[in-house]
Motif scaffolding. Sequence first.
Motif, PDB file in Angstrom:
ATOM      1  N   SER A 126      42.831  48.462  34.479  1.00 59.18           N
ATOM      2  CA  SER A 126      41.661  49.329  34.344  1.00 59.18           C
ATOM      3  C   SER A 126      42.063  50.743  33.937  1.00 59.18           C
ATOM      4  CB  SER A 126      40.889  49.365  35.665  1.00 59.18           C
ATOM      5  OG  SER A 126      39.787  50.252  35.590  1.00 59.18           O
ATOM      6  N   ALA A 127      43.125  51.249  34.549  1.00 57.12           N
ATOM      7  CA  ALA A 127      43.583  52.603  34.232  1.00 57.12           C
ATOM      8  C   ALA A 127      44.066  52.715  32.794  1.00 57.12           C
ATOM      9  CB  ALA A 127      44.695  53.017  35.194  1.00 57.12           C
ATOM     10  N   ALA A 186      38.047  47.425  40.587  1.00 50.34           N
ATOM     11  CA  ALA A 186      38.902  48.250  39.736  1.00 50.34           C
ATOM     12  C   ALA A 186      38.100  48.925  38.621  1.00 50.34           C
ATOM     13  CB  ALA A 186      40.014  47.399  39.134  1.00 50.34           C
ATOM     14  N   SER A 187      36.771  48.962  38.769  1.00 51.17           N
ATOM     15  CA  SER A 187      35.866  49.628  37.820  1.00 51.17           C
ATOM     16  C   SER A 187      35.684  48.861  36.518  1.00 51.17           C
ATOM     17  CB  SER A 187      36.340  51.059  37.515  1.00 51.17           C
ATOM     18  OG  SER A 187      36.439  51.814  38.692  1.00 51.17           O
ATOM     19  N   VAL A 188      35.929  47.545  36.544  1.00 49.22           N
ATOM     20  CA  VAL A 188      35.707  46.700  35.374  1.00 49.22           C
ATOM     21  C   VAL A 188      34.638  45.669  35.716  1.00 49.22           C
ATOM     22  CG1 VAL A 188      36.708  45.016  33.769  1.00 49.22           C
ATOM     23  CG2 VAL A 188      38.056  46.995  34.511  1.00 49.22           C
ATOM     24  N   ASP A 239      41.887  50.997  23.689  1.00 45.35           N
ATOM     25  CA  ASP A 239      40.490  50.574  23.551  1.00 45.35           C
ATOM     26  C   ASP A 239      40.246  49.257  24.271  1.00 45.35           C
ATOM     27  OD1 ASP A 239      39.687  52.727  21.745  1.00 45.35           O
ATOM     28  OD2 ASP A 239      40.972  51.729  20.272  1.00 45.35           O
ATOM     29  N   ALA A 240      41.223  48.363  24.216  1.00 43.08           N
ATOM     30  CA  ALA A 240      41.100  47.066  24.890  1.00 43.08           C
ATOM     31  C   ALA A 240      42.438  46.678  25.491  1.00 43.08           C
ATOM     32  CB  ALA A 240      40.626  45.983  23.913  1.00 43.08           C
ATOM     33  N   VAL A 241      42.393  46.140  26.701  1.00 40.00           N
ATOM     34  CA  VAL A 241      43.587  45.715  27.429  1.00 40.00           C
ATOM     35  C   VAL A 241      43.487  44.218  27.671  1.00 40.00           C
ATOM     36  CG1 VAL A 241      44.889  45.935  29.582  1.00 40.00           C
ATOM     37  CG2 VAL A 241      43.879  47.970  28.517  1.00 40.00           C
ATOM     38  N   LEU A 242      44.527  43.470  27.289  1.00 42.26           N
ATOM     39  CA  LEU A 242      44.536  42.023  27.460  1.00 42.26           C
ATOM     40  C   LEU A 242      45.715  41.612  28.324  1.00 42.26           C
ATOM     41  CD1 LEU A 242      43.808  42.799  24.241  1.00 42.26           C
ATOM     42  CD2 LEU A 242      43.282  40.379  24.197  1.00 42.26           C
ATOM     43  N   ALA A 243      45.457  40.744  29.283  1.00 42.82           N
ATOM     44  CA  ALA A 243      46.503  40.189  30.141  1.00 42.82           C
ATOM     45  C   ALA A 243      46.210  38.703  30.314  1.00 42.82           C
ATOM     46  CB  ALA A 243      46.540  40.897  31.488  1.00 42.82           C
ATOM     47  N   LEU A 244      46.846  37.881  29.489  1.00 41.90           N
ATOM     48  CA  LEU A 244      46.561  36.448  29.485  1.00 41.90           C
ATOM     49  C   LEU A 244      47.678  35.670  30.148  1.00 41.90           C
ATOM     50  CD1 LEU A 244      45.019  35.941  25.929  1.00 41.90           C
ATOM     51  CD2 LEU A 244      44.033  36.972  27.981  1.00 41.90           C
TER      52      LEU A 244
END
Length: 316
Positions: free
Chosen positions: A216-217, A274-276, A194-199
């Motif tokens: 995005s994928a 990237a479609s975001v 549902d949510a992707v985080l990359a900090l």
Amino acid sequence: MNQLQRILSARRLSPSVIPPSCFLHRRSLSTSETDASSASSSSSHHTMQTPEFVASSKSRSTPSTTTSSLKEHELAKFSAIADSWWHSEGPFKPLHLMNPTRLAFIRSTLCRHFSKDPSSARPFEGLRLIDVGCGGGLLSEPLARMGATVTGVDAVDKNVKIARLHADMDPVTSTIEYHCTTAEKLVDEGRTFDAVLALEVIEHVANPAEFCKSLSALTIPNGATIVSTINRSMRAYASAIVAAEYILNWLPKGTHQWSSFLTPEELTMILQRASVDVKEMAGFVYNPITGRWLLSDDISVNFIAYGTKRSDLGGI
């Protein structure tokens, strides 16, 4: 008003979104690999965050043979200090200090996006979140305490082992799935969240555009993507590299390369391709009087962006 100004003007957080202290609880880990961590009151002015790494796979803490998004020398560099993840006064001190502020932004944006109650003790109940580049689990653990089903992935096997050991000391965080693999591998496996985080990760990858395509994928259509990083500005060079690494020794020398930083405009464009679509952006600034990091419209050094995955393409 240009696109970046519109994104910045969308950021308005109320004090109520600051996570309760129970979500930030750090327990001591009685092993030779990691020590206790508690909230620290000291800090660094505009210190660049030490990275929390790229990874993921269906094994709790076993090494992966998949190709990593990270440069090889980055893997070796942070593997060497992996034992220090839960040392609040160690190399990852900036992340310990900044974590409450990062969580405030995440709580606010994800509650709004998924129509959740930000005042709830467990606002992320029912959501599947992935922490790409989880490091020792500094972000994964409070996300789990807020009710999310959390997957933490990292390319450094030592990081994953330490994260697993620490999480297993609490029944709530012991549910976190930690894997040593890459984001790209998870895409190949068809995993979505549902949510992707990359900090504090993208400044350490070899190809930011391809990395964002993987993020995005991994995001479901109409899902959320959150990325934080460091601006490629002279102010960031002075405070995050010269001051933090060479004068004050807050971070190991060579932690960051200024040429690898991205400007907010560049990150927005890369994510859009990237479609975001980036909907909101905020900066992190340090208040030396209170000893706390605050969210701000100042994105000249550290900044974080929240975007939504377009549903028209359904993928990359």
